[in-house]
Design an enzyme around this catalytic site. Structure first.
Site, mmCIF file in Angstrom:
data_model
loop_
_atom_site.group_PDB
_atom_site.id
_atom_site.type_symbol
_atom_site.label_atom_id
_atom_site.label_comp_id
_atom_site.label_asym_id
_atom_site.label_seq_id
_atom_site.Cartn_x
_atom_site.Cartn_y
_atom_site.Cartn_z
ATOM 1 C CB THR A 142 12.085 15.557 87.129
ATOM 2 O OG1 THR A 142 10.732 15.225 86.859
ATOM 3 C CG2 THR A 142 12.262 17.032 86.796
ATOM 4 C CG ASP A 143 8.971 12.026 84.350
ATOM 5 O OD1 ASP A 143 8.860 12.898 85.248
ATOM 6 O OD2 ASP A 143 8.217 11.022 84.289
ATOM 7 C CD GLU A 144 7.024 16.575 87.482
ATOM 8 O OE1 GLU A 144 6.600 17.734 87.538
ATOM 9 O OE2 GLU A 144 6.925 15.766 88.422
ATOM 10 C CE1 TYR A 162 11.122 19.832 90.843
ATOM 11 C CE2 TYR A 162 9.480 18.709 89.485
ATOM 12 C CZ TYR A 162 10.667 18.690 90.207
ATOM 13 O OH TYR A 162 11.405 17.531 90.291
ATOM 14 C CE LYS A 164 15.418 18.811 89.050
ATOM 15 N NZ LYS A 164 16.455 18.576 90.122
HETATM 16 P P1 NAD Z 1 12.871 16.488 98.506
HETATM 17 O O1 NAD Z 1 12.087 17.753 98.369
HETATM 18 O O2 NAD Z 1 12.328 15.381 99.321
HETATM 19 O O3 NAD Z 1 14.328 16.826 99.097
HETATM 20 C C1 NAD Z 1 15.066 17.937 98.694
HETATM 21 C C2 NAD Z 1 16.241 18.101 99.650
HETATM 22 O O4 NAD Z 1 17.041 19.213 99.188
HETATM 23 C C3 NAD Z 1 15.820 18.431 101.096
HETATM 24 O O5 NAD Z 1 16.592 17.676 101.994
HETATM 25 C C4 NAD Z 1 16.127 19.919 101.217
HETATM 26 O O6 NAD Z 1 16.431 20.316 102.546
HETATM 27 C C5 NAD Z 1 17.329 20.050 100.296
HETATM 28 N N1 NAD Z 1 17.499 21.430 99.783
HETATM 29 C C6 NAD Z 1 16.556 22.213 99.234
HETATM 30 N N2 NAD Z 1 17.093 23.412 98.907
HETATM 31 C C7 NAD Z 1 18.408 23.352 99.238
HETATM 32 C C8 NAD Z 1 19.488 24.271 99.143
HETATM 33 N N3 NAD Z 1 19.319 25.497 98.630
HETATM 34 N N4 NAD Z 1 20.703 23.890 99.567
HETATM 35 C C9 NAD Z 1 20.893 22.644 100.105
HETATM 36 N N5 NAD Z 1 19.904 21.738 100.225
HETATM 37 C C10 NAD Z 1 18.674 22.094 99.807
HETATM 38 O O7 NAD Z 1 13.163 16.019 97.020
HETATM 39 P P2 NAD Z 1 13.233 14.536 96.421
HETATM 40 O O8 NAD Z 1 11.863 14.082 96.102
HETATM 41 O O9 NAD Z 1 14.127 13.717 97.258
HETATM 42 O O10 NAD Z 1 13.954 14.836 95.027
HETATM 43 C C11 NAD Z 1 15.385 14.868 94.941
HETATM 44 C C12 NAD Z 1 15.770 15.243 93.513
HETATM 45 O O11 NAD Z 1 15.228 14.285 92.612
HETATM 46 C C13 NAD Z 1 15.228 16.596 93.071
HETATM 47 O O12 NAD Z 1 16.234 17.246 92.340
HETATM 48 C C14 NAD Z 1 14.038 16.258 92.195
HETATM 49 O O13 NAD Z 1 13.855 17.238 91.190
HETATM 50 C C15 NAD Z 1 14.458 14.928 91.605
HETATM 51 N N6 NAD Z 1 13.362 13.999 91.258
HETATM 52 C C16 NAD Z 1 12.402 13.676 92.171
HETATM 53 C C17 NAD Z 1 11.414 12.758 91.840
HETATM 54 C C18 NAD Z 1 10.362 12.327 92.828
HETATM 55 O O14 NAD Z 1 9.448 11.573 92.467
HETATM 56 N N7 NAD Z 1 10.436 12.725 94.086
HETATM 57 C C19 NAD Z 1 11.397 12.182 90.554
HETATM 58 C C20 NAD Z 1 12.406 12.548 89.645
HETATM 59 C C21 NAD Z 1 13.385 13.442 90.006
HETATM 60 P P1 TYD Z 2 2.833 14.581 93.128
HETATM 61 O O1 TYD Z 2 3.098 13.490 94.105
HETATM 62 O O2 TYD Z 2 2.717 15.983 93.638
HETATM 63 O O3 TYD Z 2 3.949 14.460 92.008
HETATM 64 P P2 TYD Z 2 4.062 15.231 90.548
HETATM 65 O O4 TYD Z 2 3.136 16.383 90.543
HETATM 66 O O5 TYD Z 2 5.502 15.660 90.549
HETATM 67 O O6 TYD Z 2 3.750 14.192 89.526
HETATM 68 O O7 TYD Z 2 1.493 14.233 92.370
HETATM 69 C C1 TYD Z 2 1.333 13.021 91.653
HETATM 70 C C2 TYD Z 2 0.007 13.100 90.934
HETATM 71 O O8 TYD Z 2 -1.041 13.084 91.906
HETATM 72 C C3 TYD Z 2 -0.170 14.392 90.146
HETATM 73 O O9 TYD Z 2 -0.884 14.091 88.953
HETATM 74 C C4 TYD Z 2 -1.008 15.263 91.049
HETATM 75 C C5 TYD Z 2 -1.861 14.256 91.807
HETATM 76 N N1 TYD Z 2 -2.237 14.611 93.187
HETATM 77 C C6 TYD Z 2 -3.565 14.544 93.593
HETATM 78 O O10 TYD Z 2 -4.477 14.196 92.807
HETATM 79 N N2 TYD Z 2 -3.862 14.858 94.890
HETATM 80 C C7 TYD Z 2 -2.914 15.267 95.778
HETATM 81 O O11 TYD Z 2 -3.244 15.577 96.953
HETATM 82 C C8 TYD Z 2 -1.544 15.323 95.348
HETATM 83 C C9 TYD Z 2 -0.455 15.763 96.295
HETATM 84 C C10 TYD Z 2 -1.263 14.986 94.046
#
Ligand code: NAD
Ligand code: TYD
Length: 341
Positions: free
Chosen positions: A131-133, A156, A160
């Site tokens: 992630t960019d975070e 988090y 990562k």
């Molecule tokens: P999510 O939380 O929707 O899904 C995570 C999945 O991992 C779930 O299916 C969960 O059951 C599984 N999981 C968790 N712990 C586990 C374990 N110990 N063993 C096996 N499976 C396990 O997450 P997401 O939003 O789909 O993100 C997927 C990846 O992409 C993550 O690594 C996250 O850091 C990265 N990412 C997400 C975003 C975003 O905007 N959602 C952006 C950039 C990077």
């Molecule tokens: P989120 O979807 O949790 O992603 P991330 O924290 O990984 O960027 O949140 C996106 C942005 O929205 C973040 O700045 C937090 C804000 N946010 C709210 O203002 N209200 C909410 O209920 C949630 C879930 C997030």
């Protein structure tokens, strides 16, 4: 393309399930093994389209447990070269603020267990989805590039970052074929409604309050999930071992604007907006310089926000049963019903 098996971790989550559906569509000859422990974020109802396909296998298991990872590799046997695409993680910042330990367990320990097994099995490639975070927070200007110092601010993002460094170390120390992607915020189908966009659609649809943290002026760079999945596939097939690739949408918006856009698409009033106490340590701005993946691998986002945000809103509206089952917790019975024990 030669015979290939992808071991996907976390494939029942938001991005992982989109990735599996996309691979099944684009590369129906590839085998997919999905290793997922089905935490609250794992939903097998996202994958009903591939269930039953001879090229898809679900393995219920935890990446922190060597024996579970071993079972997943056994399911890959006989399917040609094996590549790992590692999505499994605890992924929600707010949950990490309440309790950091599950993040250290899965994101750090789980990644190391997976790396060790993958190295022992001699996998062809290992794409670590990050992630960019990990770069922390930007001021009003500037972009994250791959050389930006790592400065995570939440449990988090810190976990990562640790996992990224373990992948880097495996490459430097053992010549392991690991690659790292760092993407901005995703939106699209199958996202768990604890994250901003699906939460806001779900709440507004029921005329419930929309919680906006702080002043709502935090900026995120939004990317449609299918574009992210395309980028991961490009890194998997054409990336260079040991490299980091930033992925972003060049699509920055303050949260409050996102909220207003979605309310307008839904035809709901802005009076639903409720400003609440800010998230502790809330990163102010993320923005990605994705020129490396564009110039070196030819990837660019294909979906504009103007097109894909209304598409996403309509998807959640049309999937009211999916949403209702997620919100009520009924989705958690699916594994039991479908696979027994
Ligand atoms: P999510 O939380 O929707 O899904 C995570 C999945 O991992 C779930 O299916 C969960 O059951 C599984 N999981 C968790 N712990 C586990 C374990 N110990 N063993 C096996 N499976 C396990 O997450 P997401 O939003 O789909 O993100 C997927 C990846 O992409 C993550 O690594 C996250 O850091 C990265 N990412 C997400 C975003 C975003 O905007 N959602 C952006 C950039 C990077
Ligand atoms: P989120 O979807 O949790 O992603 P991330 O924290 O990984 O960027 O949140 C996106 C942005 O929205 C973040 O700045 C937090 C804000 N946010 C709210 O203002 N209200 C909410 O209920 C949630 C879930 C997030």
């Amino acid at each position: 393309m030669s015979e290939r098996t992808l071991l996907v971790t976390g494939g029942a989550g938001f991005i992982g399930s989109n990735f599996i559906l996309q691979i099944a569509e684009q590369h129906p000859d590839w085998r997919i093994v999905n290793l997922d422990s089905l935490t609250y974020a794992g939903n097998l109802e996202n994958l009903t389209q591939v269930e039953g396909s001879p090229n898809y296998t679900f393995v219920h298991g935890d990446i922190c447990k060597e024996e579970d990872v071993e079972r997943a590799f056994e399911s890959c046997a006989g399917g040609g070269d094996v590549a790992v695409v590692h999505f499994a993680a605890e992924s929600h910042v707010d949950r990490s603020i309440l309790s950091g330990m599950p993040f250290v367990e899965t994101n750090v320990k789980g990644t190391q267990v997976l790396l060790d097994s993958s190295r022992a099995k001699g996998v062809e490639r290992f794409v670590h989805v990050s992630t960019d975070e990990v770069y922390g927070s930007l001021g009003a200007t500037g972009l994250f590039h791959e050389g930006t110092p790592l400065a995570p601010n939440s449990p988090y993002s810190a976990s990562k970052t640790a996992s990224d460094l373990l992948v880097r170390a495996a490459h430097k120390t053992h010549g392991f074929p690991g690659l790292i992607t760092r993407c901005s915020n995703n939106y699209g189908p199958y996202q768990f409604p604890e994250k901003l966009i699906p939460l806001l659609i779900a709440n507004a649809s029921e005329d419930k309050a929309i919680p906006v943290y702080g002043d709502g002026m935090q900026v995120r760079d939004w990317l449609y999930v299918r574009d992210h999945c395309e980028a991961i596939l490009r890194v998997l097939t054409d990336g260079k071992d040991g490299e980091v690739y930033n992925i972003g949408g060049n699509n920055e918006y303050p949260n409050i604007e996102i909220v207003k856009m979605v309310l307008s698409i839904l035809g709901k009033p802005e009076s639903l907006i409720t400003y609440v106490k800010d998230r502790p340590g809330h990163d102010r701005r993320y923005a990605i310089d994705a020129s490396k993946i564009r110039d070196q691998l030819g990837w660019e986002p294909r979906h504009s926000f103007e097109q894909a945000l209304p598409l996403t809103v309509r998807w959640y509206q049309s999937q009211d049963v999916w949403l209702q089952r997620v919100r009520s917790g009924e989705y958690r019975d699916y594994y039991q019903r479908q696979y027994g024990s």
